[in-house]
Design a protein around this motif. Structure first.
Motif, mmCIF file in Angstrom:
data_model
loop_
_atom_site.group_PDB
_atom_site.id
_atom_site.type_symbol
_atom_site.label_atom_id
_atom_site.label_comp_id
_atom_site.label_asym_id
_atom_site.label_seq_id
_atom_site.Cartn_x
_atom_site.Cartn_y
_atom_site.Cartn_z
ATOM 1 N N UNK A 229 0.825 -1.192 0.000
ATOM 2 C CA UNK A 229 0.000 0.000 0.000
ATOM 3 C C UNK A 229 0.862 1.245 0.000
ATOM 4 N N UNK A 230 0.606 2.166 -0.910
ATOM 5 C CA UNK A 230 1.414 3.367 -1.039
ATOM 6 C C UNK A 230 2.512 3.259 -2.077
ATOM 7 N N UNK A 231 2.702 2.068 -2.663
ATOM 8 C CA UNK A 231 3.738 1.912 -3.688
ATOM 9 C C UNK A 231 3.362 2.676 -4.952
ATOM 10 N N UNK A 232 4.390 3.145 -5.650
ATOM 11 C CA UNK A 232 4.188 3.861 -6.912
ATOM 12 C C UNK A 232 4.516 2.931 -8.076
ATOM 13 N N UNK A 233 3.616 2.863 -9.030
ATOM 14 C CA UNK A 233 3.809 1.984 -10.187
ATOM 15 C C UNK A 233 3.443 2.725 -11.465
#
Length: 1418
Positions: A229-233
């Motif tokens: 959760x909160x990862x950037x992709x």
């Protein structure tokens, strides 16, 4: 089971008293820590902190304070020692952090809180009071360690005590270690204040505020590849090679603005563009993954679990519209924003970066699907003029939709966004709320006095924005791109537009000074955004150029006007698309302003439109000269004292400004006015003189130096040699000497390019004789010109003797050294230095390139360790001072490059002379080797003799010492500048591969013996310098005509006399060895850089350049290979499709190597061009035909056949429009010549290439072709008497390879049915009849037959209707064929044919082809 909090965990802190999460307001480096309601949190990173152990900080603090104070260090202490100690302390802290990672945290322990969004530590202030509670102290964020950043974590309630383990959801207190007894405290909310409206401040006070500590996620090495959760992709569609994107402004502050509909942005991998091999750096591709339950959860994302995608630039959620048809962005989470990830191939339960996923919408059950329909972005309403409408982004866009059924090809790669990109984005995104709040504050209170605090905050933010775009004193393209992606530029321009509206006139008047300060700061931000070489950044901003030009013309503050001018000049600089759209009226307006205001910024505007990206623009140059220099109003006059009656007869230059009535010594003038507008005007005036004359603009040189005498040789030389003048100004005069007095007239380069053609009788072996051939140009000059060169040589020798090193602090002096070395390069190129002078230059060049000679900053003083640190490390790092040194060293390396080329040319001629000498000597061992057909490779004596001769040649011509040269070049390669690294490696390679290059070039070299070849070579030597000069500039009409004439002359050399179809191999090689191909490619480079509708007079040049290229590579395998290696460049050429296609065809004709090596992407591009231009460039089909079959070897290439059929099938509706769009009857009309030659030529070529694809018995292709063109239509064409015999050939081949000679059996074909036996039998009878009539003609006209057989008629060769009627009525019949040919073109029959042709209503304009077709028919 309760979870324990550990070191290294990422947590969020929730204050129950305020019902808010502790977070940083998104205002980077304002250093105020606030908290806001979770529903308003734009990013989960804003509310999360990493728990770090206490770090040591004292050594870093000493080093930091020493650097900032710049005080003299105590004896025995050096800045290098402090730096080393600080680095050691930092490494120890990292090791301690790794050791403590994962250890459970206990109450009473001391921690540091590292804010995830900014990557900074939470600090308390002991000197600044809180903005909200005056009895409390401020809490800030800094990137360094200190005692102010240390907190003791304590329990809020007595149920827990010090020493107990801290669990998830515990309530804690944070006590400052620096100020014991004071705690982090939450204030009451701000009300309607700038930026902080409805936000609570975190400060430090005696009041205790409890925070609920919540575990967000626990990082570890084992799950670094897992999406949390909160990862950037980035969502990358693998099949389409496209990113899921949207574009819009955060919070939509501009009226009428809204995010684009979510769509796909194609970014296919292209081997010719290395950046496409890496993920996109555009922020519009960034999506943040959130758990369905909320952004405060940071655990692992599992496959087939519900998630949300949040678009980072707009902070909005990906959702399906109400009709469940299209994807949109919505501001807040709803059930429609929930999606589910399904793995393509599942290895773990957790979703990982770089894995493939299909995405399903949870509510509707539909799957994300990439559509083939193009996505059309809304038209930009701000783009009102031609410049504003320039296309800044050429990427193809596709629509993104949903499908009820899962499609196998809709697999998305979940690409990871790097930590550095994430950090840069976080910083840039923090600017947006400040700008938006400022705009809203001003717009909501248009009648009030703006508080000073608000002005201070916005100005500080703008300063940070400006500094953010500069890294190591150089503009950072990626960070500039973030300004564009986040629309920060649009916000700034919107404020400009808003503040000058009538509604805000009162506000502007009462706050004029404050607003002007803000506007000036905003223009500086725009200026820094435009610095560098990003054309896309400039084209994006071009839509505002009219607004700022109108603004500059208005009644505004002078500083704002000047800043706007600087920004506009930077926008235009080196951007050819914009420069070519600047009208003559605009230039006249600028010249008028120069004369009226004497503002040097207008001269800078004229500078950037005179030369664009190193390419002179002759039309602009001459027009500016005529407008600006027609009188003396807009010029500072300079004159020698000897020419001023009232002055003494002394060798001093005087200057007279428009405002002054009397002459002033130039040296006094620059001392008094240095850095003022007057001094800058003089400097820019000199710079503009050079720009106007660049590229040998004879008109400008004549006006400036002779007719109007604005600058004479005597003035320029006196100013250059006067040590009392500022070095920067001397550098300008040195540049002017090059442009106005050296690179002029008929001076041509004699050593810049290696000579590969030699006249046998002129080859000499003595080095002195060879040098004299190259360096004898000084004797050819006039007395006046020789005096100029000799004066320069004498001064340069003394200058280089005095300046053997460069100083870090002396930027102006280093610029002067750079220009002097540039002057040296030109003098060597033009052959004005003899051998002894070059040897003297060598030592000075080596000293200047040797970085160990450079003097460190004066601030270092006598500190030996600091000097050593500068020599070992500091001098390599980028900064403004180092940049000046680097440019000077690059100029020295350019001189070395020319000398190495000159050295190689001498060696090559000596090597050729060796063969000539051995040829004459019959008794020598090496002579006998040349005569022998077989060489004994084991003969050691022979090897020794050969090596001895080679070493003698190399040693007698060496200019530089090998060891010194190697050490200096390796040292130069350590500079952190790309140009330095590539140039040093190039020179090292050139130096140490000299022997291998000698043999390689010797193989290609030609020794001319015949008078014809020698004459051709002499002609080429005479005309190539003009063509080479013209190729380096945007040609005027006169230069274009001159270039076309030269190119035509070169084309005639490429074929035999009176036979255009037979290439002249020897002449082709002579042209190639003289660098003609490089010149042609340089000409075509203009085509790639320019837009098609701005080609103008250059279109003919491009056409003839491609024809020359075709003529040079025809039947020439080396030439074909040369162009094949540059196929990507060739396929970017536009506007001359027919000639380009013919040149591409010649690359593959008869060349098995190029056909086998051709990349499928190249085939696809050619097919795309075929589909794009259709009948306008049918020759692309001929190029494809040459690729799929080597006719000379009768060898079809199955791989290429498959690719051509594949790509033709993909673009069938356009590439095969004659089959897809027209019916059989319409195609018959085309074949009868009733729909124009272009359609006919395209149909014939398409049928022929499909027939060629069928060769090789490929059942799939045969089946496809049988579907495209049925057997019945083929028979009707070949048996139709109204279709010319010449046009039936492709159809007969199609019949043969698609229906007869196939992979299947004969019984399967329609031939076997017998339905068409009658038609076929009649067709064969007509063929026999034609052959019978042809026999007597061939017997009587053997020479004509030979010529006709050399060149087949064009694919569209069809007799006109009137000629056909004439044949039918025996006006021309086969009985009179012999009689007609005997009288040839003088016959009445031929005259009748020409009369009928001229009066024909056919739409064909190419009469010559009709004559040829008539002859061929005969």
């Amino acid at each position: 089971m309760a979870r324990y909090i550990c070191y290294g965990d990422i947590v969020h802190l929730f204050c129950e008293d305020s019902n808010a999460h502790n977070s940083l307001q998104t205002f980077y480096q304002q250093k105020k820590e606030d908290y806001i309601d979770i529903k308003d949190i734009p990013d989960s990173q804003a509310i999360t902190f990493e728990i770090c152990p206490r770090n040591r900080y004292k050594l870093n603090k000493i080093y930091r304070q020493t650097q900032s104070s710049k005080k003299r260090l105590a004896d025995g202490v050096s800045i290098e020692k402090l730096r080393s100690d600080a680095l050691s302390e930092t490494r120890d802290n990292e090791k301690e952090k790794q050791r403590a990672h994962g250890q459970r945290l206990r109450y009473g322990q001391i921690i540091q809180l590292k804010h995830i969004f900014t990557d900074n530590y939470v600090h308390i202030s002991t000197s600044k009071t809180s903005l909200r509670d005056k009895n409390c102290m401020q809490v800030m964020l800094y990137g360094f360690d200190d005692k102010h950043a240390q907190f003791k974590i304590l329990p809020r309630f007595k149920v827990k005590s010090e020493g107990d383990l801290i669990q998830d959801s515990d309530q804690v207190l944070l006590e400052s270690v620096k100020s014991p007894g004071q705690f982090l405290h939450a204030s009451t909310a701000f009300q309607d204040t700038f930026i902080r409206s409805k936000i609570c401040e975190i400060n430090l006070g005696v009041s205790k505020t409890g925070f609920v500590i919540g575990l967000f996620k626990r990082p570890s090495d084992n799950n670094s590849s897992v999406i949390t959760g909160g990862s950037l992709v980035r969502l990358f569609h693998k099949e389409l090679e496209a990113y899921v994107v949207s574009d819009g402004l955060y919070m939509n502050p501009i009226p009428g603005s809204k995010p684009d509909q979510v769509h796909m942005r194609l970014r296919p991998i292209d081997n010719s563009k290395p950046k496409t091999m890496f993920p996109s750096t555009s922020a519009i591709t960034y999506w943040q993954v959130e758990h369905k339950n909320g952004l405060q959860y940071g655990s692992e994302i599992l496959w087939e679990h519900s998630i949300r995608f949040r678009h980072l630039p707009t902070k909005m959620y990906l959702a399906l519209d109400n009709l469940f048809n299209g994807l949109i962005l919505v501001p807040s989470p709803t059930p429609s924003t929930v999606f589910i990830l399904y793995p393509v191939t599942q290895e773990k339960d957790e979703a990982e970066f770089e894995s493939y996923a299909r995405i399903k919408h949870a509510v509707s059950g539909k799957w994300l699907h990439a559509l083939k329909d193009k996505f059309i972005k809304p038209e930009d309403k701000l783009a009102v003029d031609e410049i504003g409408k320039l296309q800044w982004d050429g990427a193809d866009l596709r629509k993104l939709g949903v499908e009820q059924v899962r499609m196998d090809d809709d697999a998305f790669t979940l690409q990871k966004v790097s930590d550095s990109s994430k950090k840069d984005f976080n910083i840039a995104s923090g600017f947006a709320p400040v700008l938006i709040s400022f705009i809203e504050t001003i717009s909501q209170h248009p009648q009030t006095n703006i508080p000073v605090a608000i002005i201070y905050d916005i100005k500080q933010t703008l300063i940070q924005m400006k500094n953010f775009m500069i890294v190591n004193a150089l503009p950072d393209k990626k960070r500039q791109k973030l300004m564009r992606n986040l629309h920060l530029l649009d916000l700034i321009v919107y404020f400009f537009q808003m503040i000058f509206k009538p509604t805000f006139i009162h506000l502007y008047r009462i706050n004029e000074k404050k607003i002007n300060d803000v506007l000036s700061s905003m223009l500086e931000v725009l200026l820094y955004y435009l610095k560098g070489d990003s054309r896309k950044n400039e084209l994006y901003f071009a839509k505002y150029i009219m607004f700022f030009e109108n603004l500059e013309n208005g009644q505004i503050d002078r500083n704002i006007s000047n800043n706007a001018l600087d920004m506009i000049a930077e926008l235009i600089r080196d951007n050819r698309k914009i420069v070519e759209r600047i009208s003559k009226e605009t230039i006249c307006e600028i010249v008028d302003k120069v004369q009226a205001t004497k503002n040097y910024r207008y001269l800078e505007y004229l500078n950037v439109i005179s030369v664009c990206d190193g390419i002179p623009l002759p039309e602009n140059q001459s027009f500016i000269v005529d407008q600006w220099l027609q009188n003396e109003d807009g010029v500072f006059l300079t004159e020698l004292a000897t020419n001023i009656p009232s002055k003494k007869n002394e060798n001093i230059v005087y200057v007279k400004t428009g405002e002054a009535k009397d002459w002033v010594k130039l040296s006094d003038f620059v001392k008094v006015t240095h850095d003022s507008n007057q001094y800058m005007f003089l400097e820019k005036q000199l710079e503009l003189f050079g720009k106007l004359c660049e590229g040998r603009n004879h008109h400008a040189i004549e006006v400036i130096t002779k007719s109007r005498r604005f600058l004479t040789w005597e003035e320029a030389f006196v100013c250059l040699t006067d040590p009392a003048m500022p070095a920067e100004l001397r550098a300008k005069y040195c540049n002017l000497i090059i442009k106005l007095f050296v690179d002029v007239g008929n001076n041509t380069s004699v050593v810049e390019q290696t000579k590969l053609t030699f006249v046998y009788n002129e080859v000499v072996s003595d080095s002195a004789d060879i040098m004299k051939k190259y360096l004898d140009n000084l004797e050819r000059l006039s007395d006046n010109e020789r005096q100029i060169i000799q004066s320069l040589q004498g001064w340069i020798a003394s200058f280089l003797k005095e300046h053997g090193s460069m100083s870090f602090d002396d930027i102006g002096g280093n610029n002067l050294i750079e220009q002097v070395l540039e002057l040296v390069k030109y003098l060597i190129k033009f052959g004005f230095y003899d051998a002894s002078d070059i040897k003297k230059l060598r030592e000075g060049l080596m000293d200047l390139m040797d970085g160990t000679n450079d003097r460190p900053p004066k601030s270092v003083g006598k500190d030996k360790e600091a000097k050593l640190a500068y020599q070992k490390q500091e001098r390599y790092k980028p900064c403004a001072q180092t940049n000046a040194i680097v440019q000077a060293k690059l100029a020295a390396m350019d001189v070395v490059d020319v000398l190495l080329t000159f050295q190689f040319s001498i060696r090559l001629e000596k090597f050729i002379a060796l063969f000539r000498r051995l040829k004459k000597q019959k008794s020598n061992r090496l002579s006998s080797m040349l005569e022998s057909k077989r060489i004994n490779r084991k003969d050691q004596h022979l090897k020794a003799d050969i090596l001895e001769e080679i070493e003698r040649i190399m040693e007698s011509t060496t200019v530089f010492d090998k060891e010194d040269f190697r050490d200096i070049m390796l040292d130069l390669s350590k500079y952190e500048y790309d140009d330095m690294i590539t140039k040093s490696m190039h020179l090292l390679t050139k130096f140490f591969t000299a022997k291998a290059d000698l043999f390689e070039k010797a193989v290609k070299a030609q020794v001319l013996l015949t008078d014809d070849s020698i004459q051709i070579n002499q002609i080429i030597d005479g005309i190539l310098p003009k063509l080479r000069r013209n190729a380096g500039s945007k040609m005027s009409n006169e230069q274009a005509d001159e270039s076309v004439a030269i190119i035509k002359q070169l084309i005639d050399m490429c074929h035999l006399v009176n036979d255009c179809e037979e290439h002249h191999t020897m002449n082709q090689i002579i042209l190639a060895n003289n660098g003609v191909m490089d010149i042609v490619l340089k000409i075509l480079q203009h085509n790639v850089q320019m837009e098609e509708n701005h080609h103008g007079a250059l279109r003919d040049v491009f056409r003839w350049a491609l024809k020359l290229l075709k003529a040079m590579i025809k039947g020439n395998e080396e030439g074909q290979a040369f162009i094949f290696q540059r196929l990507d460049f060739m396929l970017r050429i536009k506007g001359v499709e027919k000639e380009l296609a013919e040149a591409l065809t010649e690359v593959f004709v008869g060349n098995q190597t190029t056909c086998l090596k051709v990349n499928p992407l190249h085939i696809q591009k050619i097919v795309d061009l075929t589909a794009k231009y259709q009948e306008k460039a049918a020759e692309y089909l001929d190029a494809l035909s040459a690729i799929i079959k080597i006719e000379e070897l009768n060898l079809p290439l199955k791989r290429n056949q498959d690719y051509v059929v594949k790509y033709l099938n993909q673009r069938f509706s356009r590439a095969a429009y004659v089959f897809d769009k027209y019916e059989e009857s319409e195609r018959l009309q085309i074949l009868m010549g009733k729909m124009g030659k272009q359609h006919l030529s395209y149909l014939m070529s398409l049928v022929d290439i499909l027939a060629t694809c069928c060769e090789g018995e490929n059942r799939f292709i045969e089946s496809l072709c049988q579907t495209i063109l049925p057997f019945r239509e083929l028979i009707s064409v070949v048996t139709n008497e109204q279709v010319d015999t010449n046009l039936k050939r492709p159809f007969v081949r199609y019949l043969l390879w698609a229906y007869l000679n196939t992979g299947g059996s004969f019984s399967e074909t329609e031939f076997a049915s017998g339905d068409y036996d009658g038609e076929i039998e009649e067709w064969f009878r007509s063929i026999i009849s034609t052959m019978t009539r042809l026999i007597p003609y061939v017997s009587s006209n053997k020479n004509s037959t030979k010529q006709l057989l050399k060149k087949a008629p064009s694919t569209s060769a069809v007799l006109t209707r009137l000629v056909r009627v004439g044949l039918i009525y025996s006006k021309i019949n086969h009985k009179s064929i012999n009689q007609i040919n005997q009288s040839n073109q003088s016959s009445q029959c031929y005259k009748d044919y020409r009369f009928m042709l001229n009066n024909n209503d056919d739409d064909d304009d190419d009469d010559d082809d009709d004559y040829d077709d008539y002859d061929y028919y005969l």
